[in-house]
Design an enzyme around this catalytic site. Sequence first.
Site, PDB file in Angstrom:
ATOM      1  N   CYS A 121       0.178   1.912   6.736  1.00 23.55           N
ATOM      2  CA  CYS A 121       0.498   0.506   6.917  1.00 23.55           C
ATOM      3  C   CYS A 121       0.611  -0.162   5.558  1.00 23.55           C
ATOM      4  CB  CYS A 121      -0.561  -0.179   7.778  1.00 23.55           C
ATOM      5  SG  CYS A 121      -2.243  -0.015   7.154  1.00 23.55           S
ATOM      6  N   SER A 178     -11.088   0.661   4.171  1.00 20.39           N
ATOM      7  CA  SER A 178     -10.868   1.476   2.977  1.00 20.39           C
ATOM      8  C   SER A 178     -11.626   0.895   1.798  1.00 20.39           C
ATOM      9  CB  SER A 178      -9.376   1.538   2.653  1.00 20.39           C
ATOM     10  OG  SER A 178      -8.839   0.232   2.511  1.00 20.39           O
ATOM     11  N   CYS A 229       0.809  -1.229   0.000  1.00 23.27           N
ATOM     12  CA  CYS A 229       0.000   0.000   0.000  1.00 23.27           C
ATOM     13  C   CYS A 229       0.838   1.272   0.000  1.00 23.27           C
ATOM     14  CB  CYS A 229      -0.937   0.008   1.212  1.00 23.27           C
ATOM     15  SG  CYS A 229      -2.145  -1.321   1.185  1.00 23.27           S
ATOM     16  N   HIS A 266      -8.979   3.840  -1.704  1.00 26.51           N
ATOM     17  CA  HIS A 266      -7.588   3.412  -1.531  1.00 26.51           C
ATOM     18  C   HIS A 266      -7.099   2.660  -2.777  1.00 26.51           C
ATOM     19  CE1 HIS A 266      -3.945   1.944   0.121  1.00 26.51           C
ATOM     20  NE2 HIS A 266      -4.395   0.991   0.914  1.00 26.51           N
TER      21      HIS A 266
END
Length: 390
Positions: free
Chosen positions: A376, A245, A89, A346
């Site tokens: 994260c 998300s 991510c 996201h």
Amino acid sequence: MSDAVIVGAVRTPVGRRKGSLAGVHPVDLSAHVLRALAERTGIDPEQVDDVVWGCVSQVGEQSWNIARNGVLAAGWPESVPGTTLDRQCGSSQQALHFAAATVASGQAELVVAGGVESMTRVPMGSSVAGGMPFSDQLRERYRGVEGFAEDAPLPFNQGVGAELIAQRWRFSRAQLDEFALASHEKAAAAQDAGAFDPELTPVPLADGGKFGADEGVRRDTSLEKLGELATPFRADGVVTAGSASQISDGAAALAVTSSEWASRHGLRPLARIHTAVVAADDPVTMLTAPIPATAKALRRAGLGIEEIGVYEVNEAFAPVPLAWLAETEADPERLNPRGGAIALGHPLGASGARIMTTMLQHMRDNGIRYGLQTMCEGGGMANATIVELL
């Protein structure tokens, strides 16, 4: 050593899965933000030394080095190289770190960092098809650890990690739903105020229209509606789709150079990349590394948490920023002031650059000197970046 400054930042609006950007190839999404970045900053693409691009699912339409393909689709000179990276991510946040390091070390003068993800066209997990990324030795290391599903095809699970965080920090379902609702409310308020407008580049669509606004914001949600959602990761859990998300499509790009080069070429820096770090933590809980990453960044920067005027902590799941708040004792009013991934979405490989673009705009609008971004990442990692407004 030179410094590294950001002289331009732009992003597409974020599209819902199977939403407005579903018909746009991810190479073309990348090309669109590259062209928009050059137009807004006035940089000559001929002078770009490299394009460092984040993308998580590097398969199918996002394979074969999408950074280079985006450069070519943008119509930039064939002399401009590109490379694609995966730090899950945090991929495009890491792209920014690599761009800054390359400029600061003198290996390059102008680097574009950013990323893309079309989670509609290349679904999350597509790159796993046909192979197992976790070997027997790796599985053996975590066998018996709570949350590690040793017999599952993918034994490390982010949703289970979010539940473990909620359990460890004793977050209730109500707390998570309240945080999720606040994310939508803040994002809606920012949209209504036009706060996102300067950072957005509308995307032309095949029907001749343009996609110009983030479409994940749910203005009609409520605690009652959020309370009706199922808990998919644990039957007795507290994490739902509403406190996670959104699966999304989008792209974002930033231009990085030195203040000296910017001055010579008539570019006005937006911010200096003050400190950039990466950290790692337990890969089973997976989502706690923003806490040590923040501590590491503040220590290296010589700053206290109270000196940071805005914090962007990616809302992968609501327990992540809530645990971060609990451990850092940061001011909750400074956290994700324009909403986060729960409301805005996201798009994995683009999110780091998207968040930085949004944070920089908020800092400029409010005269905030220092901003901190952290998120994260799969495997239990996290990047943290402190920028200083110029």
